[in-house]
Every structure is written in C-alpha cells, then in structure tokens.
Design a protein around this motif. Structure first.
Motif, mmCIF file in Angstrom:
data_model
loop_
_atom_site.group_PDB
_atom_site.id
_atom_site.type_symbol
_atom_site.label_atom_id
_atom_site.label_comp_id
_atom_site.label_asym_id
_atom_site.label_seq_id
_atom_site.Cartn_x
_atom_site.Cartn_y
_atom_site.Cartn_z
ATOM 1 N N ILE A 17 0.836 -1.203 0.000
ATOM 2 C CA ILE A 17 0.000 0.000 0.000
ATOM 3 C C ILE A 17 0.869 1.250 0.000
ATOM 4 O O ILE A 17 0.586 2.226 -0.711
ATOM 5 C CB ILE A 17 -0.953 -0.018 1.205
ATOM 6 C CG1 ILE A 17 -2.010 -1.119 1.022
ATOM 7 C CG2 ILE A 17 -1.619 1.339 1.405
ATOM 8 C CD1 ILE A 17 -2.909 -1.310 2.217
ATOM 9 N N ALA A 18 1.934 1.233 0.790
ATOM 10 C CA ALA A 18 2.833 2.390 0.825
ATOM 11 C C ALA A 18 3.431 2.654 -0.545
ATOM 12 O O ALA A 18 3.544 3.814 -0.980
ATOM 13 C CB ALA A 18 3.938 2.157 1.862
ATOM 14 N N GLU A 19 3.817 1.591 -1.240
ATOM 15 C CA GLU A 19 4.388 1.753 -2.575
ATOM 16 C C GLU A 19 3.332 2.256 -3.568
ATOM 17 O O GLU A 19 3.605 3.125 -4.400
ATOM 18 C CB GLU A 19 4.957 0.416 -3.051
ATOM 19 C CG GLU A 19 5.557 0.443 -4.457
ATOM 20 C CD GLU A 19 6.753 1.390 -4.581
ATOM 21 O OE1 GLU A 19 7.130 1.693 -5.722
ATOM 22 O OE2 GLU A 19 7.314 1.809 -3.554
ATOM 23 N N ALA A 20 2.110 1.711 -3.461
ATOM 24 C CA ALA A 20 1.040 2.163 -4.347
ATOM 25 C C ALA A 20 0.721 3.632 -4.109
ATOM 26 O O ALA A 20 0.495 4.397 -5.058
ATOM 27 C CB ALA A 20 -0.214 1.309 -4.133
ATOM 28 N N GLN A 21 0.742 4.059 -2.849
ATOM 29 C CA GLN A 21 0.471 5.465 -2.525
ATOM 30 C C GLN A 21 1.578 6.362 -3.059
ATOM 31 O O GLN A 21 1.294 7.450 -3.597
ATOM 32 C CB GLN A 21 0.338 5.623 -1.006
ATOM 33 C CG GLN A 21 0.049 7.029 -0.546
ATOM 34 C CD GLN A 21 -1.402 7.451 -0.734
ATOM 35 O OE1 GLN A 21 -2.168 6.739 -1.374
ATOM 36 N NE2 GLN A 21 -1.767 8.601 -0.175
ATOM 37 N N ARG A 22 2.804 5.912 -2.936
ATOM 38 C CA ARG A 22 3.933 6.713 -3.438
ATOM 39 C C ARG A 22 3.802 6.920 -4.944
ATOM 40 O O ARG A 22 3.952 8.050 -5.439
ATOM 41 C CB ARG A 22 5.251 6.014 -3.113
ATOM 42 C CG ARG A 22 6.492 6.827 -3.477
ATOM 43 C CD ARG A 22 7.756 5.988 -3.382
ATOM 44 N NE ARG A 22 7.778 4.922 -4.372
ATOM 45 C CZ ARG A 22 8.054 5.109 -5.662
ATOM 46 N NH1 ARG A 22 8.326 6.325 -6.135
ATOM 47 N NH2 ARG A 22 8.041 4.086 -6.488
ATOM 48 N N LYS A 23 3.502 5.847 -5.672
ATOM 49 C CA LYS A 23 3.362 5.950 -7.124
ATOM 50 C C LYS A 23 2.167 6.816 -7.498
ATOM 51 O O LYS A 23 2.216 7.594 -8.459
ATOM 52 C CB LYS A 23 3.215 4.557 -7.734
ATOM 53 C CG LYS A 23 4.478 3.713 -7.674
ATOM 54 C CD LYS A 23 4.256 2.357 -8.326
ATOM 55 C CE LYS A 23 5.534 1.521 -8.306
ATOM 56 N NZ LYS A 23 5.317 0.175 -8.920
ATOM 57 N N PHE A 24 1.068 6.677 -6.741
ATOM 58 C CA PHE A 24 -0.142 7.447 -7.024
ATOM 59 C C PHE A 24 0.119 8.943 -6.884
ATOM 60 O O PHE A 24 -0.255 9.742 -7.738
ATOM 61 C CB PHE A 24 -1.258 7.004 -6.077
ATOM 62 C CG PHE A 24 -2.595 7.638 -6.362
ATOM 63 C CD1 PHE A 24 -3.415 7.141 -7.361
ATOM 64 C CD2 PHE A 24 -3.029 8.729 -5.625
ATOM 65 C CE1 PHE A 24 -4.648 7.728 -7.623
ATOM 66 C CE2 PHE A 24 -4.252 9.315 -5.885
ATOM 67 C CZ PHE A 24 -5.067 8.813 -6.887
ATOM 68 N N LEU A 25 0.787 9.325 -5.810
ATOM 69 C CA LEU A 25 1.079 10.739 -5.589
ATOM 70 C C LEU A 25 2.106 11.254 -6.586
ATOM 71 O O LEU A 25 2.028 12.392 -7.056
ATOM 72 C CB LEU A 25 1.568 10.957 -4.157
ATOM 73 C CG LEU A 25 0.550 10.622 -3.049
ATOM 74 C CD1 LEU A 25 1.179 10.843 -1.682
ATOM 75 C CD2 LEU A 25 -0.719 11.447 -3.204
ATOM 76 N N ALA A 26 3.083 10.404 -6.925
ATOM 77 C CA ALA A 26 4.120 10.814 -7.870
ATOM 78 C C ALA A 26 3.566 10.995 -9.281
ATOM 79 O O ALA A 26 4.132 11.736 -10.092
ATOM 80 C CB ALA A 26 5.247 9.784 -7.885
ATOM 81 N N SER A 27 2.448 10.335 -9.567
ATOM 82 C CA SER A 27 1.866 10.434 -10.908
ATOM 83 C C SER A 27 1.203 11.774 -11.159
ATOM 84 O O SER A 27 0.844 12.092 -12.301
ATOM 85 C CB SER A 27 0.819 9.328 -11.096
ATOM 86 O OG SER A 27 -0.327 9.579 -10.289
ATOM 87 N N GLY A 28 1.004 12.562 -10.100
ATOM 88 C CA GLY A 28 0.331 13.844 -10.258
ATOM 89 C C GLY A 28 -1.173 13.739 -10.289
ATOM 90 O O GLY A 28 -1.859 14.683 -10.693
#
Length: 391
Positions: free
Chosen positions: A219-230
C-alpha cells in the motif's frame, strides 16, 4: 492302446495341466491405479504473496456480494413503501366506490318512484303555465346531468378500484420476489465469508503478521506511485455540506465494519458514505455501484474533501476523501473505520454528491483522534452476519 485307455490318459493330462501353477509371465495384471490429482500446497508451504492474493480475492468477492445484498435490500425497502402506498390508495378507492354505489342506489330509487308514462314534451303541451313547465324542464335537465355524473363517478370508481387492486397484487408479488432474492444474497455473502474464515483458520499468527506487513508495504508503494503520478494536485476546500459529511465520517472512526449495515453502531463501506452525506443534508444512493453510476464524476486532480473515491473495476468499494491524499473508509470485515491512504485499493475514479456547492472560503480540517491511522487497512477476521436475513 484301446480307445478307452486313450480317453483316460487324455483326461488325466488335462486335469494335471489345470492344477499346475501358472507362470509369472502369464499371470493377469491388476488394473493400474489412477494417478493422484496434484494437491494444492499447504498454507505453510505457500508464499506470503500467494496467500495475500487469495485473501484479497476472497474479500473482494465478499464485498461484491455485500453490495448486491445492499442493492436488493434497498429495492425491497422501496417496494415495501410502494405496497403500503397502493394499499392506502386502494382503501380510499374502495370507500369512494362504496359512496358511488350508495348514490347510484338512491338515484335508482328516485327514478323508480318518480316514473310516469307521460313524456316531458306531452306534459309541456298540456300545462296551464308553459313557462313554469319550461322551468321544471330546466330542473329536470339539471337532475339528468347530475344523474349522469353519478353514474360516471360509479363507473370511474369501479375502474380505479380494479386498477389499484391489480397494481397492489403485482407490487406484492414483486416484494415477495425481492425478499427471496435478498435471502439468496444474504446466503451468498455468508458463504464468501466462510471461505475467508476457512483460509484464516489455516494460517498461523506468524503468517498473518507476515501478510499484514507485506500488504502494508504494498500500500505504501502504491500510494507513493499514485502521488508521484500527479493524480492529486493541490488542496481544495470542501463545500459546507462536504465539510459536514467529512466531520460525520471522522466521528465514526473506530467503529467496526459490518456488512449490510449503515450505522449508527457499525457500517459497511457504502453505508458510511451514504450516511455521512445524508447527515450533511444530501441523500445519495445506498451502494457504491449506484454512487458511481448516478453521482457526478470528477477528475482525481480536482478532488476536495467530501468527494467519494470509488475502487475496483466493478465499483465495489468506496471511501470518503479527507484531503492530503487520505480517505476515511470502512475497509472490510475484521477492520474498523479508519483513515487510510487514498491508494489503499485500486482507484477507479471519484464522484461528487454536491457538484453545484460553493467551496468554503476558510476551511480548517477536523482534528483526527489518536489512533485514526492505526490498524490494518484491510481486515483479516470475518465479522458475523447481520441478525436479519430478509426484510
């Protein structure tokens, strides 16, 4: 050698051959045993990733069944209201029909008692006062019109009562069918949760801890990617209703997830979001799928507190956006209402219950209680079924 002796010798040879042991090469072979089907590996032999995949699949199936149950329960509630409305209307129509029949009966008696063999035209010719006779004719015409209206009301009342009786019977049949469908949906949810419980019962405490840790890192990794995607860009204030919905949801933190419920002691995912917005003054559909289908969709980069974030391709999970990349949600059986990363599940999109609302000029987010983010974002212990299986 005589024929009799020859026959005796041959018989002895045959008997000896029959009693002799059969050579090993000639012995019949027993049928080969069928090859054993490959058995799935025991839970202890499976990887944490595989176990997590199975749990997520089972919980997702249970949530799909829960939303189907919620939809049927909502349809049944509306159908029960319709049956009650038709029953009330039918009772009124039958009273009107009774009154119409009474009026028609009085009309028939009056007509019988006032019957005469002389036509109104002949009476007019023989009258001493033709003007008076004409006035009487006007009264007679008025009475005739009233009689026609009485008969019309009787016919209309009968048709209305018959039509309503047919609608009431049809509505009641629909209610019975929905009750049976709700019972089936209830049993389906219970069966899905039984599958979850069987898998959980086969796991050790160490395996459960490893699964929780593995999922948390995912989940932490998915959240990081989600936020990084803009996908999220900046913070927007909610409307007044959105603020009330958020504060209501925050007040429910720590209450248990319970499938098929919408407060006040427990909630499922769409029960929480529908009640939060109902408390704010806006009625929205009960299920996540209907919320996704009927509410106004908004881009993720325009999210504001109070908007609903919908998950999975089938729209089977929903949470309320809190702001700063976080949501308030009722995760699933075994978990409690909590604050989670917006990407805790695969995001489908977002909807807004109040698209015409004006954002607040000044907004202070609600203060979160201690432990609002504690606990798993997905539960690992199935909750019991609701007490009632059909309504």
């Amino acid at each position: 050698m005589s024929g009799k002796v020859l026959r005796l010798v041959c018989a002895a040879a045959v008997a000896q051959a029959a009693l002799a042991p059969v050579p090993a090469a000639a012995a019949p072979r027993p049928p080969a045993a069928p090859a054993a089907a490959p058995q799935p590996p025991e839970p202890a032999q499976r990887s944490v990733s595989d176990l997590l995949t199975d749990l997520q699949r089972l919980y997702r199936q249970a949530e799909q069944a829960t939303e189907a149950y919620n939809a049927t329960a909502e349809q049944l509630r509306k159908q029960q209201s319709e049956v009650a409305r038709l029953d009330t209307a039918l009772s009124r129509a039958r009273l009107a029909l009774h009154d119409s029949r009474g009026a028609a009966g009085r009309l028939a008696r009056q007509q019988y008692q006032g019957s005469t063999a002389i036509s109104p035209y002949v009476r007019l010719l023989l009258a001493r006062d033709p003007q008076h006779a004409l006035d009487q004719g006007h009264v007679i015409g008025q009475l005739a019109r009233e009689r026609a209206e009485t008969v019309g009301r009787l016919v209309g009342s009968e048709k209305r009562a018959n039509d309503l009786a047919g609608e009431a019977r049809k509505a009641l049949d629909g209610q019975l069918a929905l009750a049976a469908r709700q019972k089936k949906a209830h049993d389906d949810v219970r069966a899905r949760l039984d599958d979850v419980e069987r898998l959980l019962a086969s796991l050790s405490a160490e395996q459960l801890a490893a699964i929780a840790a593995f999922e948390k890192s995912g989940i932490a990794e998915a959240q990081r990617k989600f936020l990084a995607s803009g996908a999220l860009s900046g913070e927007r204030p909610p409307t007044e209703e959105g603020d009330r919905a958020v504060r209501y949801a925050v007040q429910q933190l720590g209450k248990p997830y319970q499938w098929g419920t919408a407060g006040p002691a427990s909630y499922d995912c769409s029960g929480l979001t529908s009640q939060a917005w109902g408390h704010a003054g806006t009625l929205i559909p009960r299920t996540s799928q209907e919320q996704w289908a009927r509410l106004t969709r908004v881009p993720l980069n325009e999210l504001r507190p109070g908007d609903l974030v919908v998950y999975f391709p089938e729209a089977t999970h929903v949470a309320l956006y809190l702001g700063d990349g976080m949501v308030v949600q009722a995760p699933r059986p075994g978990a409690k209402i909590k604050v989670s990363p917006v990407a805790a599940n695969p995001v489908l999109g977002a909807v807004r219950p109040d698209p015409r609302g004006e954002p607040l000029r000044l907004y202070a987010p609600p203060k979160l209680p201690k432990g609002a983010l504690d606990g798993p974002d997905e539960g690992y212990y199935a909750a019991p079924a609701p007490e009632t299986s059909a309504r």
